[in-house]
Design a protein around this motif. Sequence first.
Motif, PDB file in Angstrom:
ATOM      1  N   VAL A   6      43.461  43.020  57.805  1.00  0.00           N
ATOM      2  CA  VAL A   6      45.055  42.490  57.525  1.00  0.00           C
ATOM      3  C   VAL A   6      45.526  43.092  58.166  1.00  0.00           C
ATOM      4  CG1 VAL A   6      47.117  41.286  56.083  1.00  0.00           C
ATOM      5  CG2 VAL A   6      44.312  41.415  55.869  1.00  0.00           C
ATOM      6  N   THR A   7      46.516  42.653  59.239  1.00  0.00           N
ATOM      7  CA  THR A   7      47.586  43.519  59.815  1.00  0.00           C
ATOM      8  C   THR A   7      48.793  42.975  59.349  1.00  0.00           C
ATOM      9  OG1 THR A   7      46.182  43.223  61.846  1.00  0.00           O
ATOM     10  CG2 THR A   7      48.689  43.063  62.089  1.00  0.00           C
ATOM     11  N   ALA A   8      49.650  43.710  58.698  1.00  0.00           N
ATOM     12  CA  ALA A   8      50.775  44.293  57.756  1.00  0.00           C
ATOM     13  C   ALA A   8      51.438  44.759  57.913  1.00  0.00           C
ATOM     14  CB  ALA A   8      50.714  44.065  56.427  1.00  0.00           C
ATOM     15  N   ASP A   9      52.899  45.272  58.232  1.00  0.00           N
ATOM     16  CA  ASP A   9      53.768  45.824  58.400  1.00  0.00           C
ATOM     17  C   ASP A   9      53.216  47.116  57.481  1.00  0.00           C
ATOM     18  OD1 ASP A   9      55.214  45.332  60.776  1.00  0.00           O
ATOM     19  OD2 ASP A   9      55.421  43.499  59.708  1.00  0.00           O
ATOM     20  N   HIS A  10      53.401  46.759  56.024  1.00  0.00           N
ATOM     21  CA  HIS A  10      52.848  47.384  55.135  1.00  0.00           C
ATOM     22  C   HIS A  10      52.512  47.071  54.274  1.00  0.00           C
ATOM     23  CE1 HIS A  10      54.651  48.820  50.314  1.00  0.00           C
ATOM     24  NE2 HIS A  10      55.277  49.785  50.788  1.00  0.00           N
ATOM     25  N   ILE A  11      50.672  47.677  53.241  1.00  0.00           N
ATOM     26  CA  ILE A  11      50.104  47.445  52.750  1.00  0.00           C
ATOM     27  C   ILE A  11      49.497  47.726  51.143  1.00  0.00           C
ATOM     28  CG2 ILE A  11      48.277  48.296  54.433  1.00  0.00           C
ATOM     29  CD1 ILE A  11      47.233  45.039  53.466  1.00  0.00           C
ATOM     30  N   SER A  12      49.584  47.504  50.458  1.00  0.00           N
ATOM     31  CA  SER A  12      49.395  48.252  49.374  1.00  0.00           C
ATOM     32  C   SER A  12      47.832  47.450  49.021  1.00  0.00           C
ATOM     33  CB  SER A  12      50.129  49.301  48.655  1.00  0.00           C
ATOM     34  OG  SER A  12      50.776  47.921  48.395  1.00  0.00           O
ATOM     35  N   GLY A  13      47.512  48.103  47.803  1.00  0.00           N
ATOM     36  CA  GLY A  13      46.367  48.074  46.520  1.00  0.00           C
ATOM     37  C   GLY A  13      46.538  48.233  44.777  1.00  0.00           C
ATOM     38  N   ARG A  14      46.575  47.725  43.971  1.00  0.00           N
ATOM     39  CA  ARG A  14      46.809  47.503  42.822  1.00  0.00           C
ATOM     40  C   ARG A  14      45.453  47.342  42.093  1.00  0.00           C
ATOM     41  NH1 ARG A  14      52.991  47.134  39.736  1.00  0.00           N
ATOM     42  NH2 ARG A  14      52.025  48.114  38.175  1.00  0.00           N
ATOM     43  N   VAL A  15      45.280  47.559  40.695  1.00  0.00           N
ATOM     44  CA  VAL A  15      44.332  47.284  40.321  1.00  0.00           C
ATOM     45  C   VAL A  15      44.681  47.093  38.809  1.00  0.00           C
ATOM     46  CG1 VAL A  15      41.977  47.522  39.144  1.00  0.00           C
ATOM     47  CG2 VAL A  15      42.829  48.801  41.227  1.00  0.00           C
ATOM     48  N   ARG A  16      44.707  45.702  37.461  1.00  0.00           N
ATOM     49  CA  ARG A  16      45.078  45.625  36.840  1.00  0.00           C
ATOM     50  C   ARG A  16      44.384  45.296  35.409  1.00  0.00           C
ATOM     51  NH1 ARG A  16      51.149  44.090  37.946  1.00  0.00           N
ATOM     52  NH2 ARG A  16      51.091  44.190  40.367  1.00  0.00           N
ATOM     53  N   PRO A  17      44.272  46.076  34.317  1.00  0.00           N
ATOM     54  CA  PRO A  17      43.791  45.540  33.501  1.00  0.00           C
ATOM     55  C   PRO A  17      43.408  44.023  33.121  1.00  0.00           C
ATOM     56  CG  PRO A  17      45.100  47.018  32.589  1.00  0.00           C
ATOM     57  CD  PRO A  17      45.625  46.647  33.864  1.00  0.00           C
ATOM     58  N   ALA A  18      42.830  43.377  33.223  1.00  0.00           N
ATOM     59  CA  ALA A  18      42.942  42.034  32.530  1.00  0.00           C
ATOM     60  C   ALA A  18      40.793  41.775  32.599  1.00  0.00           C
ATOM     61  CB  ALA A  18      42.661  41.384  34.235  1.00  0.00           C
ATOM     62  N   ASP A  19      41.685  41.481  30.758  1.00  0.00           N
ATOM     63  CA  ASP A  19      40.359  40.454  29.952  1.00  0.00           C
ATOM     64  C   ASP A  19      39.314  41.234  30.056  1.00  0.00           C
ATOM     65  OD1 ASP A  19      42.019  38.455  29.858  1.00  0.00           O
ATOM     66  OD2 ASP A  19      41.348  36.724  31.813  1.00  0.00           O
ATOM     67  N   GLY A  20      39.790  42.382  29.470  1.00  0.00           N
ATOM     68  CA  GLY A  20      38.421  43.698  29.564  1.00  0.00           C
ATOM     69  C   GLY A  20      38.131  44.095  30.714  1.00  0.00           C
ATOM     70  N   GLY A  21      38.343  43.786  32.174  1.00  0.00           N
ATOM     71  CA  GLY A  21      37.385  44.643  33.469  1.00  0.00           C
ATOM     72  C   GLY A  21      39.202  44.981  33.830  1.00  0.00           C
ATOM     73  N   TRP A  22      38.819  44.366  34.994  1.00  0.00           N
ATOM     74  CA  TRP A  22      40.039  44.637  35.882  1.00  0.00           C
ATOM     75  C   TRP A  22      40.365  43.976  36.941  1.00  0.00           C
ATOM     76  CZ3 TRP A  22      42.940  49.229  34.903  1.00  0.00           C
ATOM     77  CH2 TRP A  22      42.389  49.830  33.945  1.00  0.00           C
ATOM     78  N   ARG A  23      41.793  43.990  37.555  1.00  0.00           N
ATOM     79  CA  ARG A  23      42.074  42.672  37.908  1.00  0.00           C
ATOM     80  C   ARG A  23      42.502  43.158  39.078  1.00  0.00           C
ATOM     81  NH1 ARG A  23      45.853  40.677  36.211  1.00  0.00           N
ATOM     82  NH2 ARG A  23      47.236  40.689  37.329  1.00  0.00           N
ATOM     83  N   PHE A  24      41.486  43.401  40.909  1.00  0.00           N
ATOM     84  CA  PHE A  24      42.335  43.768  41.874  1.00  0.00           C
ATOM     85  C   PHE A  24      43.179  42.832  42.777  1.00  0.00           C
ATOM     86  CE2 PHE A  24      38.298  45.136  40.152  1.00  0.00           C
ATOM     87  CZ  PHE A  24      38.588  46.911  40.748  1.00  0.00           C
TER      88      PHE A  24
END
Length: 364
Positions: free
Chosen positions: A200-218
Amino acid sequence: MRDFGGIVERSPARVVRPGSAAEVAEAVRAAAADGLDAVPRGLGHSASGQSLTAGVSLDMRGLAGVREVGERHASVAAGTTWREVLAATLPHGLAPPVLTDHLDVTAGGTISAGGIGGTSHVHGTQADNVLSLDVVVDGAQVTCSPAVRSGLFDAVRGGLGRHGVITGAALRLVPAPERVLSCTIPCRDASDLLRVQREVTADHISGRVRPADGGWRFEAKAVLYGDGAEPPPGTAETETLAYLDFADRMRPDVAELVALGEWARPHPWAMVFLPMARAAAVIESTLAETSPAELGLSGVILVKALRVGHVPMLAAPDDPVLFSVLRTASPGCASVPDMLAANRRLLNRARAAGGVRYAVDSTG
């Protein structure tokens, strides 16, 4: 005395609050004469005692202020926060190319740590965007840059204060947008999250992982500067913000964490640089053994593909990914020793994959 990590405590022999570079030099000479280390401290946002000492603690907040804003640079004292830098540069339509997510840390502190932000995939670290530095070395005041005392310049950027005390910096500036478009892109897993950050072409980009329903959401957050930008493919949500509101987006979260008492709890953080080719495997293996209780109520997991220019002290692998497991020892969650043990397992896994510790953390 404690730092933000809240894990290490040290009582300094004395605290000095210099108001000038000359007073820093005097304090360093006096410490050396007494056989003591002199350790600079901005706002103490280190995670495992890097800003603490049993010797002389140099409280650098007395060296604060933006001395000059030029066409493409700003001269600042080391104890100036990035919030204060922005307040001086934005009226000129300018901003540092790389900002930390949390603005209430000092320029000298983050330059000495490297300094990574959402634009580091384009501009590198904050240490990559320094034009020159004023430094106290062995009690003497010197100026260094890529062309003058280049060895010292390379040693103090990312050097955590071990090779000299930064007292001032000339920072590169770039035009600042008036508004930004913030786009949230859901991702399937760690590999997909890294793919989005690469493609993805973006000026600012980052990633986050969150708990979700016994697993993880990206999810990836892609931010486009200026008006009229089109959301990238896969975008699920968008938000238009004034640039300053976006840059200062953590302020309400920090205020809430302070009110809840979470900001003052221990923060056993683990931050590692991973080679892109093996990053997804390390991330997935770590998440497989991590529960929300081992992260803490306000813990955060961040994934950031970035570019590191010429900052030898960071020793990051080629094509690096910063994987940050920012734990908070909340009540009812895992203990600090258990969190630190999990951090050590992550560090061992990272090293086996060709990664290295980002030394502002508390992995070991």
